[in-house]
Design an enzyme around this catalytic site. Structure first.
Site, PDB file in Angstrom:
ATOM      1  N   HIS A   1      10.083  -9.557   0.229  1.00 43.91           N
ATOM      2  CA  HIS A   1       9.929  -8.097   0.129  1.00 43.91           C
ATOM      3  C   HIS A   1      11.276  -7.420   0.416  1.00 43.91           C
ATOM      4  O   HIS A   1      12.062  -7.906   1.230  1.00 43.91           O
ATOM      5  CB  HIS A   1       8.879  -7.628   1.141  1.00 43.91           C
ATOM      6  CG  HIS A   1       8.384  -6.246   0.896  1.00 43.91           C
ATOM      7  ND1 HIS A   1       9.042  -5.138   1.376  1.00 43.91           N
ATOM      8  CD2 HIS A   1       7.314  -5.785   0.209  1.00 43.91           C
ATOM      9  CE1 HIS A   1       8.376  -4.054   1.005  1.00 43.91           C
ATOM     10  NE2 HIS A   1       7.328  -4.416   0.294  1.00 43.91           N
TER      11      HIS A   1
ATOM     12  N   PHE B   1       6.693   2.061  -4.310  1.00 42.05           N
ATOM     13  CA  PHE B   1       8.100   2.199  -3.936  1.00 42.05           C
ATOM     14  C   PHE B   1       8.701   3.571  -4.270  1.00 42.05           C
ATOM     15  O   PHE B   1       9.799   3.880  -3.830  1.00 42.05           O
ATOM     16  CB  PHE B   1       8.971   1.088  -4.556  1.00 42.05           C
ATOM     17  CG  PHE B   1       8.626  -0.283  -4.061  1.00 42.05           C
ATOM     18  CD1 PHE B   1       8.923  -0.668  -2.764  1.00 42.05           C
ATOM     19  CD2 PHE B   1       7.984  -1.194  -4.892  1.00 42.05           C
ATOM     20  CE1 PHE B   1       8.593  -1.929  -2.303  1.00 42.05           C
ATOM     21  CE2 PHE B   1       7.642  -2.461  -4.439  1.00 42.05           C
ATOM     22  CZ  PHE B   1       7.948  -2.829  -3.145  1.00 42.05           C
TER      23      PHE B   1
ATOM     24  N   ASP C   1       0.865  -1.177   0.000  1.00 40.55           N
ATOM     25  CA  ASP C   1       0.000   0.000   0.000  1.00 40.55           C
ATOM     26  C   ASP C   1       0.903   1.229   0.000  1.00 40.55           C
ATOM     27  O   ASP C   1       2.109   1.120   0.190  1.00 40.55           O
ATOM     28  CB  ASP C   1      -0.995   0.002   1.168  1.00 40.55           C
ATOM     29  CG  ASP C   1      -0.342   0.069   2.537  1.00 40.55           C
ATOM     30  OD1 ASP C   1       0.862  -0.236   2.653  1.00 40.55           O
ATOM     31  OD2 ASP C   1      -1.037   0.435   3.498  1.00 40.55           O
TER      32      ASP C   1
ATOM     33  N   TYR D   1       3.086   4.637   0.722  1.00 37.33           N
ATOM     34  CA  TYR D   1       3.797   5.190   1.874  1.00 37.33           C
ATOM     35  C   TYR D   1       2.828   6.067   2.661  1.00 37.33           C
ATOM     36  O   TYR D   1       2.012   6.784   2.080  1.00 37.33           O
ATOM     37  CB  TYR D   1       4.981   6.028   1.425  1.00 37.33           C
ATOM     38  CG  TYR D   1       6.092   5.259   0.744  1.00 37.33           C
ATOM     39  CD1 TYR D   1       6.737   4.192   1.373  1.00 37.33           C
ATOM     40  CD2 TYR D   1       6.537   5.624  -0.529  1.00 37.33           C
ATOM     41  CE1 TYR D   1       7.777   3.504   0.764  1.00 37.33           C
ATOM     42  CE2 TYR D   1       7.583   4.941  -1.148  1.00 37.33           C
ATOM     43  CZ  TYR D   1       8.199   3.887  -0.499  1.00 37.33           C
ATOM     44  OH  TYR D   1       9.225   3.218  -1.106  1.00 37.33           O
TER      45      TYR D   1
END
Length: 224
Positions: A186, A77, A64, A66
């Site tokens: 991740h 990202f 989701d 930031y």
């Protein structure tokens, strides 16, 4: 709430008419009116706007957005040019340097990737300020599932990069033998050393694209 205006609109238009989306729209609208929510409403669909369906070569799924002020702008990202690079992206850059020899830039602005055909799509497209995963389960997953199915149906080779469990849940929808699926932990500091480092997704993506005569991605983000 922003809108989708390019070639994504046709295949996704049915979603906007479904009951889950009406409920999602109502919840998100109320959240923006009563709380601080990221990204800005007009940036929610930036991933789709910057990477038209017909131009998608690589898909990177995030979780989701930031949730701190000024970070999210609709690409997973990525952060705006003047924002400190978040830890997960620091690790992505480390792997990119190890994999392709790219230098680590002074910013985390990934729009260059998006404009080359890298769809930077979070599985959930909004978040309440300072509350990670606060918009999980309100309907965004269904919407990004629909986008995943649209991508799966494309009759051309596409690379899907699945980092972490939320992204890997999309794998069930990816059964087109033309596509390449790359899975790894991740890139967050909690899990990057469990197999993200050394996974070489950037060179593997380019090798796959080039094997089909498709121009590779220039992964180098330049200093600003």
């Amino acid at each position: 709430m922003g809108a989708i205006a390019n070639d994504w609109l046709g295949p996704l238009s049915a979603e906007f008419k479904k009951p889950y989306y009406a409920k999602l729209y109502k919840i998100v609208k109320q959240e923006y009116e009563t709380c601080q929510v990221f990204p800005a409403a007009n940036d929610i669909f930036n991933a789709f706007e910057l990477t038209p369906l017909s131009e998608v070569k690589v898909v990177i799924f995030g979780q989701d957005p930031y949730h701190n002020v000024g970070q999210a702008h609709g690409l997973c990202f990525s952060v705006k040019p003047d924002v400190e690079i978040p830890p997960s992206l620091v690790n992505i850059y480390k792997e990119l340097q190890e994999d392709l020899g790219c230098y680590v830039p002074n910013n985390g602005y990934l729009e260059k990737w998006a404009r080359q055909g890298v769809l930077l799509l979070n599985t959930v497209l909004t978040v309440r300020a300072h509350q990670a995963n606060s918009h999980r389960g309100i309907g965004w997953e269904e919407f990004t599932d629909a986008a995943t199915r649209v991508l799966n149906e494309q009759d051309r080779p596409i690379v899907f990069i699945l980092w972490g469990r939320p992204a890997q849940q999309k794998k069930a929808m990816l059964n087109n033998p033309k596509h390449l699926i790359l899975e790894a932990p991740h890139p967050s500091p909690l899990s990057a050393y469990r197999g993200f480092f050394g996974s070489r997704p950037f060179s593997k993506s380019n090798q796959f694209l080039q094997s089909y005569g498709i121009a590779p991605i220039d992964w180098q983000i330049e200093n600003i």
